[in-house]
Design an enzyme around this catalytic site. Structure first.
Site, mmCIF file in Angstrom:
data_model
loop_
_atom_site.group_PDB
_atom_site.id
_atom_site.type_symbol
_atom_site.label_atom_id
_atom_site.label_comp_id
_atom_site.label_asym_id
_atom_site.label_seq_id
_atom_site.Cartn_x
_atom_site.Cartn_y
_atom_site.Cartn_z
ATOM 1 N N ARG A 36 20.458 1.592 19.099
ATOM 2 C CA ARG A 36 19.969 0.282 18.662
ATOM 3 C C ARG A 36 18.455 0.192 18.797
ATOM 4 O O ARG A 36 17.903 0.399 19.879
ATOM 5 C CB ARG A 36 20.641 -0.831 19.473
ATOM 6 C CG ARG A 36 22.147 -0.792 19.321
ATOM 7 C CD ARG A 36 22.834 -1.996 19.912
ATOM 8 N NE ARG A 36 24.281 -1.889 19.721
ATOM 9 C CZ ARG A 36 25.111 -2.898 19.712
ATOM 10 N NH1 ARG A 36 24.651 -4.122 19.871
ATOM 11 N NH2 ARG A 36 26.405 -2.721 19.544
ATOM 12 N N SER A 147 44.408 -12.872 27.203
ATOM 13 C CA SER A 147 43.067 -12.834 26.623
ATOM 14 C C SER A 147 43.122 -12.402 25.164
ATOM 15 O O SER A 147 43.754 -11.391 24.828
ATOM 16 C CB SER A 147 42.194 -11.853 27.421
ATOM 17 O OG SER A 147 40.888 -11.772 26.902
ATOM 18 N N SER A 199 32.297 -14.954 16.637
ATOM 19 C CA SER A 199 31.004 -14.785 15.982
ATOM 20 C C SER A 199 30.964 -13.678 14.946
ATOM 21 O O SER A 199 30.167 -13.735 14.003
ATOM 22 C CB SER A 199 29.919 -14.522 17.034
ATOM 23 O OG SER A 199 30.172 -13.309 17.726
ATOM 24 N N HIS A 227 29.710 -20.642 20.060
ATOM 25 C CA HIS A 227 29.178 -20.668 18.697
ATOM 26 C C HIS A 227 29.517 -21.954 17.950
ATOM 27 O O HIS A 227 29.220 -22.067 16.755
ATOM 28 C CB HIS A 227 29.682 -19.454 17.926
ATOM 29 C CG HIS A 227 29.105 -18.161 18.429
ATOM 30 N ND1 HIS A 227 27.861 -17.708 18.070
ATOM 31 C CD2 HIS A 227 29.598 -17.250 19.306
ATOM 32 C CE1 HIS A 227 27.614 -16.564 18.675
ATOM 33 N NE2 HIS A 227 28.646 -16.264 19.432
ATOM 34 N N LYS A 257 21.762 -21.077 21.994
ATOM 35 C CA LYS A 257 22.009 -20.919 20.566
ATOM 36 C C LYS A 257 21.609 -22.216 19.857
ATOM 37 O O LYS A 257 20.426 -22.478 19.699
ATOM 38 C CB LYS A 257 23.459 -20.501 20.336
ATOM 39 C CG LYS A 257 23.712 -19.074 20.853
ATOM 40 C CD LYS A 257 25.086 -18.581 20.603
ATOM 41 C CE LYS A 257 25.213 -17.085 20.918
ATOM 42 N NZ LYS A 257 24.809 -16.690 22.256
ATOM 43 N N THR A 286 20.828 -16.579 42.843
ATOM 44 C CA THR A 286 19.844 -16.328 41.792
ATOM 45 C C THR A 286 18.946 -17.548 41.620
ATOM 46 O O THR A 286 19.385 -18.689 41.806
ATOM 47 C CB THR A 286 20.556 -15.997 40.458
ATOM 48 O OG1 THR A 286 19.590 -15.601 39.498
ATOM 49 C CG2 THR A 286 21.321 -17.189 39.903
ATOM 50 N N THR A 287 17.694 -17.290 41.289
ATOM 51 C CA THR A 287 16.769 -18.382 41.009
ATOM 52 C C THR A 287 17.228 -19.114 39.753
ATOM 53 O O THR A 287 17.604 -18.490 38.759
ATOM 54 C CB THR A 287 15.340 -17.838 40.809
ATOM 55 O OG1 THR A 287 14.940 -17.165 42.006
ATOM 56 C CG2 THR A 287 14.365 -18.973 40.505
#
Length: 411
Positions: A36, A147, A199, A227, A257, A286-287
């Protein structure tokens, strides 16, 4: 000063040898046409839908900023004003001086928007899915997960990391799902994990029917509306709002998004989300998101939920339908999605990359190639988005440029 460190043994593995396996992995990606490349583009707020790339102006047709809210004047003003007042960061995690008043306001708004008891804001939608699912499933290890086969990687990772038993049902297949649910004891805890809008194909889940099955087999549901947030429903709350369905146990959404900011969230019952808040490592350690980004999200949601937002959604879907008509007239294969997403089929990993590069180099049009593992091999595509501000001339120009590139590279 003389070093006291002993020299490495003469036969020590070199750095090059250390990374030989990694280099081979990268070489294989390139050989398979799956490596990529990232296209650097700097968006232009004064000319939405355009960006600078290597000093020239290009059109961007693959952004997830579906409504262009990241360049909306109200949203930009809110972020700038908040930065000037509060600074560029919060300086800590949510439990160490990082919870701002904007966090509280945003979570209260989101809970009410989705008709849930509570909402919890995370640093991204990916983190929201992984941390919520992993934390809640580990707390109830007997829970069986069902799932959808086309779920996003973040949902897959949340389920996988938990270690709970799971069944992957065929995409949007109610019969397969019901047979799997019926095979489990009625009193076993169950969680159905799925998305509202997928998506890659732009298709929509049968949410009402899945909720019916959940009731019948005593299951809870975890619905990713990533989405759909901002672009579906009378006030932009997603597919559930669009169809008048409120039974999904948990609803996940994002700000990165259609909202045009950054972050993600989960709305649902109070106790499970309080438990997640108290135990999820990706939330605790985490901050947190800067106050200015949260204020931008609040300003964006104010627009999205207003009549102005409704008008933007109407133009978004009209533009997507116009794009599909023009593609059909040009004989360009595409998935007839019923949503704002327009998947254009360009089979072949190397071919889709070549067409993308020609569009950029020759027509100043940027659309990112999507290939395996995001889609199956042979299903390579462009996922085109047609923002409300796009003109008919721009849409026709895009189709004409694409048609020329495809004609010059037929296989």
């Amino acid at each position: 000063m003389i070093s006291t460190l002993a020299p490495p043994p003469a036969d020590a593995t070199s750095t090059a040898d250390t990374y030989a396996g990694l280099r081979a992995g990268l070489d294989k990606l390139r050989a398979d046409g799956l490596y990529r490349d990232f296209v650097a583009c700097s968006y232009l707020a004064e000319d939405r839908g355009h960006a600078l790339h290597q000093g020239r102006r290009i059109q961007v047709w693959c952004t997830n900023d579906y409504l262009g809210m990241s360049q909306h004047p109200d949203v930009m003003r809110a972020q700038i004003a908040s930065t000037l007042r509060h600074g560029t960061g919060n300086g800590g995690s949510r439990n160490i001086a990082g919870t701002s008043e904007a966090h509280v306001e945003l979570e209260t708004l989101l809970a009410g928007w989705h008709a849930k008891e509570r909402a919890l804001v995370f640093n991204s939608g990916y983190v929201a899915n992984v941390e919520t699912l992993t934390t809640l499933l580990r707390a109830e290890p007997r829970t069986m997960v069902f799932s959808d086969a086309l779920n996003h990687r973040s949902l897959i990772e949340g389920v996988r990391t938990s270690g709970n038993d799971k069944y992957v049902f065929a995409h949007n297949d109610l019969t397969d799902l019901e047979l799997a649910l019926a095979a489990q004891p009625l009193d076993r805890p169950k969680l159905i994990v799925f998305e509202s809008v997928y998506s890659m194909d732009g298709d929509v889940a049968p949410i009402r029917e899945i909720c019916d099955l959940a009731e019948r087999y005593h299951a809870q549901t975890y619905l990713d509306e990533t989405h759909a947030i901002g672009v579906l429903g009378p006030t932009g709350a997603g597919v559930c709002e669009e169809i008048g369905e409120s039974r999904a146990t948990f609803v996940q959404g994002v700000f990165g998004k259609a909202v045009g900011a950054t972050g993600g969230y989960v709305a649902g019952p109070d106790v499970p989300l309080d438990y997640t808040r108290s135990h999820a490592p990706g939330f605790i350690f985490t901050t947190t998101i800067p106050r200015a980004s949260l204020d931008a999200a609040l300003a964006s949601l104010s627009v999205i939920r207003s009549p102005e937002g409704a008008g933007m959604r109407e133009r978004l879907h009209a533009n997507a339908e116009l794009m599909r008509r023009r593609l059909t007239e040009a004989g360009i294969a595409h998935v007839p999605a019923p949503t704002h997403l327009v998947p254009i089929l360009v089979p072949g990993g190397n071919r889709v990359k070549r067409v993308s590069r020609r569009l950029l180099d020759e027509h100043s049009v940027y659309v990112q190639p999507i290939n395996f593992p995001s889609v199956p091999k042979g299903g390579e595509r462009f996922r085109v988005t047609v923002a409300p501000f796009r003109t008919e001339a721009q849409i026709e120009g895009f189709v004409e440029a694409l048609a020329r590139c495809l004609a010059d590279d037929p296989s």
